[in-house]
Design a protein around this motif. Structure first.
Motif, PDB file in Angstrom:
ATOM      1  N   PRO A 379       1.175  -0.931   0.308  1.00 54.75           N
ATOM      2  CA  PRO A 379      -0.141  -0.128   0.425  1.00 54.75           C
ATOM      3  C   PRO A 379       1.045   1.477  -0.499  1.00 54.75           C
ATOM      4  O   PRO A 379      -0.064   2.541  -0.022  1.00 54.75           O
ATOM      5  CB  PRO A 379      -0.484   0.108   1.425  1.00 54.75           C
ATOM      6  N   VAL A 380       2.266   1.025   0.630  1.00 54.85           N
ATOM      7  CA  VAL A 380       2.505   2.507   0.509  1.00 54.85           C
ATOM      8  C   VAL A 380       4.058   2.766  -0.399  1.00 54.85           C
ATOM      9  O   VAL A 380       4.569   3.445  -0.350  1.00 54.85           O
ATOM     10  CB  VAL A 380       2.897   2.469   2.231  1.00 54.85           C
ATOM     11  N   GLY A 381       3.900   2.298  -1.633  1.00 56.73           N
ATOM     12  CA  GLY A 381       4.717   2.299  -2.290  1.00 56.73           C
ATOM     13  C   GLY A 381       5.775   3.398  -3.220  1.00 56.73           C
ATOM     14  O   GLY A 381       4.031   3.852  -4.066  1.00 56.73           O
ATOM     15  N   SER A 382       6.127   3.895  -3.029  1.00 49.54           N
ATOM     16  CA  SER A 382       6.380   5.639  -3.361  1.00 49.54           C
ATOM     17  C   SER A 382       7.074   5.541  -4.892  1.00 49.54           C
ATOM     18  O   SER A 382       6.040   6.213  -5.536  1.00 49.54           O
ATOM     19  CB  SER A 382       7.561   6.299  -2.707  1.00 49.54           C
ATOM     20  N   ALA A 383       7.193   4.879  -5.480  1.00 48.74           N
ATOM     21  CA  ALA A 383       7.505   4.478  -7.262  1.00 48.74           C
ATOM     22  C   ALA A 383       6.120   4.182  -7.979  1.00 48.74           C
ATOM     23  O   ALA A 383       6.210   4.758  -8.685  1.00 48.74           O
ATOM     24  CB  ALA A 383       8.522   3.274  -7.448  1.00 48.74           C
ATOM     25  N   LEU A 384       5.066   3.984  -7.145  1.00 45.60           N
ATOM     26  CA  LEU A 384       4.181   3.366  -7.106  1.00 45.60           C
ATOM     27  C   LEU A 384       2.569   4.388  -7.739  1.00 45.60           C
ATOM     28  O   LEU A 384       2.710   4.769  -8.436  1.00 45.60           O
ATOM     29  CB  LEU A 384       3.601   2.148  -6.691  1.00 45.60           C
ATOM     30  N   PHE A 385       2.881   5.256  -6.291  1.00 49.69           N
ATOM     31  CA  PHE A 385       2.339   6.744  -6.521  1.00 49.69           C
ATOM     32  C   PHE A 385       2.256   6.696  -7.455  1.00 49.69           C
ATOM     33  O   PHE A 385       2.032   8.082  -8.261  1.00 49.69           O
ATOM     34  CB  PHE A 385       2.395   6.928  -5.194  1.00 49.69           C
ATOM     35  N   ILE A 386       3.985   7.401  -7.645  1.00 52.40           N
ATOM     36  CA  ILE A 386       4.544   8.157  -8.892  1.00 52.40           C
ATOM     37  C   ILE A 386       4.335   7.817 -10.197  1.00 52.40           C
ATOM     38  O   ILE A 386       3.932   8.522 -11.274  1.00 52.40           O
ATOM     39  CB  ILE A 386       5.557   8.724  -8.221  1.00 52.40           C
ATOM     40  N   GLY A 387       4.614   6.369 -10.100  1.00 48.04           N
ATOM     41  CA  GLY A 387       3.780   5.935 -11.591  1.00 48.04           C
ATOM     42  C   GLY A 387       2.466   6.057 -11.843  1.00 48.04           C
ATOM     43  O   GLY A 387       2.450   6.731 -13.182  1.00 48.04           O
ATOM     44  N   CYS A 388       1.802   5.955 -11.153  1.00 47.24           N
ATOM     45  CA  CYS A 388       0.106   6.490 -11.543  1.00 47.24           C
ATOM     46  C   CYS A 388       0.003   7.845 -11.521  1.00 47.24           C
ATOM     47  O   CYS A 388      -1.138   8.135 -12.273  1.00 47.24           O
ATOM     48  CB  CYS A 388      -0.274   5.758 -10.055  1.00 47.24           C
ATOM     49  N   SER A 389       0.689   8.314 -10.782  1.00 44.90           N
ATOM     50  CA  SER A 389       0.138   9.859 -10.699  1.00 44.90           C
ATOM     51  C   SER A 389       0.594  10.471 -12.020  1.00 44.90           C
ATOM     52  O   SER A 389       0.125  11.085 -13.091  1.00 44.90           O
ATOM     53  CB  SER A 389       0.818  10.333  -9.972  1.00 44.90           C
ATOM     54  N   VAL A 390       1.765   9.945 -12.717  1.00 47.98           N
ATOM     55  CA  VAL A 390       2.036  10.928 -13.852  1.00 47.98           C
ATOM     56  C   VAL A 390       1.781   9.356 -15.449  1.00 47.98           C
ATOM     57  O   VAL A 390       1.438  10.463 -16.223  1.00 47.98           O
ATOM     58  CB  VAL A 390       3.831  10.830 -14.559  1.00 47.98           C
ATOM     59  N   GLY A 391       1.111   8.196 -15.370  1.00 49.88           N
ATOM     60  CA  GLY A 391       0.775   7.679 -15.792  1.00 49.88           C
ATOM     61  C   GLY A 391      -1.140   8.002 -15.934  1.00 49.88           C
ATOM     62  O   GLY A 391      -1.431   7.315 -17.010  1.00 49.88           O
TER      63      GLY A 391
END
Length: 435
Positions: A379-391
């Motif tokens: 639930p807290v993967g930093s790359a996951l959140f950034i990747g979803c945001s820019v994608g």
């Protein structure tokens, strides 16, 4: 006393995390409360402050602010676009050309910036619109970007390896840097294989064949940015300078590229860039200092040795014990960011693996790859959140196309865990490590 100390330490830390207290403060307060249970207030505060100060009094740690500053300059200096253009040439004729370009660009830019989050934002921000225009599913594009952005944490220069060296009392930073090359490249190739199979099944296009003039021009544009890796690693391997001195050289080189050669930034932009690097550095160093105090509290409670005894009581088979450690780290990585996980769990597991005969450099590579998977995971993967945001997509939408990529990363983790030569061959060859 040991059981009471352990319960106090992890109970306080867990409670503070559940309340949303920042990780660094939760770690430091947990350590202080542990000592308070058995000592006076003055003694407890003195020990915590002393451990934080002495832990940060390290010449090796100077490399972290320099590499962070170099990465920030590269981020603002137009480097990402040049590396992406070069990656398009390298991967353009493969099925799902833009997906391969994304992986290759993350490998190159991540290695230069040393940050998975910066790589996900810079490369993903450029690639997502291009992929959408070519008809790629945004969830697939985001999955490729998210899982490939941590490759730069294995391919040096990597601040993660610098932190690991500090925690383990002097494991060679140069050996860790060189050891990360093969695993990092294998990680990228494995992700490209999955992306290619999925892209072919979905009918994504192959790019037009570039002319030799275009290939030469884009390769020349990428030579100077990639030269940073040559300067840093060439200087370290040849013994011209240490990892810390290499980080300072990296700042000088990136300043030359951004200010003089490409002129993408001006002198008036430098204060903002330096301030951003200072803020990032202060966060990292505060976390390191608090974690060193927590390590002292864990040693006070004999936690590393207790866990070692528990693991050894489960099995005496090294293969089984390494599997258990990997599973525990994979779980930890899903709810804790890489740096605090590295700082907290390295002192716990290092005595176990060294008792099994595992080389600390090999363990550092294994642990880094393991936690790379964690920063891509909910639930807290930093790359996951950034990747979803820019994608421009959601976590729920991206998880299904990420499953094949997770699978290849887990397989690679097992291979690197059980085949130490993948990590140790290059340090032995170039540095005479272990001889």
């Amino acid at each position: 006393m040991e059981l009471q100390s352990a319960l106090t330490l992890f109970g306080t830390f867990g409670l503070l995390m559940a309340l949303g207290v920042p990780v660094a403060f939760a770690i430091g307060i947990g350590a202080a409360v542990t000592f308070l249970a058995f000592m006076s207030f003055d003694q407890s505060m003195f020990i915590v402050a002393q451990q934080m100060a002495s832990g940060l009094d390290s010449f090796t740690l100077l490399a972290i602010p320099f590499f962070i500053l170099a990465g920030n300059i590269m981020n603002r200096g137009g480097i990402a676009l040049r590396l992406i253009d070069f990656a398009k040439v390298l991967g353009g004729r493969l099925p799902g050309a833009l997906a391969h370009c994304n992986v290759l660009a993350n490998m190159m830019f991540g290695a230069i910036s040393g940050s998975a989050v910066a790589s996900a934002a810079a490369v993903g921000g450029v690639m997502a619109p291009l992929q959408k225009k070519e008809g790629y599913d945004p969830n697939f594009s985001a999955a490729v970007n998210i899982t490939s952005c941590p490759t730069g944490l294995l391919i040096p220069p990597s601040t993660t390896f610098i932190v690991f060296s500090l925690i383990t009392n002097g494991t060679s930073v140069a050996a860790l840097f060189v050891a990360g090359y093969l695993p990092g490249i294998l990680m990228g190739l494995g992700l490209m294989l999955v992306a290619g199979v999925m892209a072919k099944a979905r009918g994504y296009p192959v790019a037009a064949k570039p002319s030799w003039t275009e290939i030469r021009r884009k390769a020349l544009d990428a030579v100077l940015p990639l030269g940073l890796i040559v300067i840093v690693m060439g200087g370290i391997v040849s013994g011209v300078f240490t990892a810390t001195e290499a980080s300072a050289a990296a700042v000088v080189y990136t300043l030359f590229l951004a200010l003089v050669w490409y002129r993408e930034i001006s002198v008036k932009d430098l204060p903002a860039i330096i301030l951003e690097a200072t803020i990032t550095t202060s966060i990292v160093l505060l976390m390191i200092g608090c974690s060193i105090a927590m390590s002292k509290a864990m040693a006070f409670a004999d936690i590393p040795y207790t866990i070692s005894d528990i693991l050894l009581s489960l099995s005496e088979n090294p293969l089984v014990l390494l599997l258990i450690i990997n599973l525990l780290l994979l779980v930890v990585g899903t709810f804790m960011d890489m740096t605090p996980a590295l700082l907290i769990f390295t002192p716990i597991f290092l005595p176990v693996v060294t008792g099994l005969g595992m080389d600390p450099v090999h363990f550092g590579v294994m642990m880094t790859l393991n936690l790379c998977i964690g920063i891509c995971s909910p639930p807290v993967g930093s790359a996951l959140f950034i990747g979803c945001s820019v994608g421009k997509t959601t976590i729920a939408g991206v998880l299904r196309p990420m499953l094949p990529f997770y699978a290849v990363l887990i397989v690679l983790l097992m291979v690197i865990t059980y085949v130490p030569d993948i990590s140790l061959t290059l340090p032995r060859l170039f540095l005479g490590y272990g001889s």
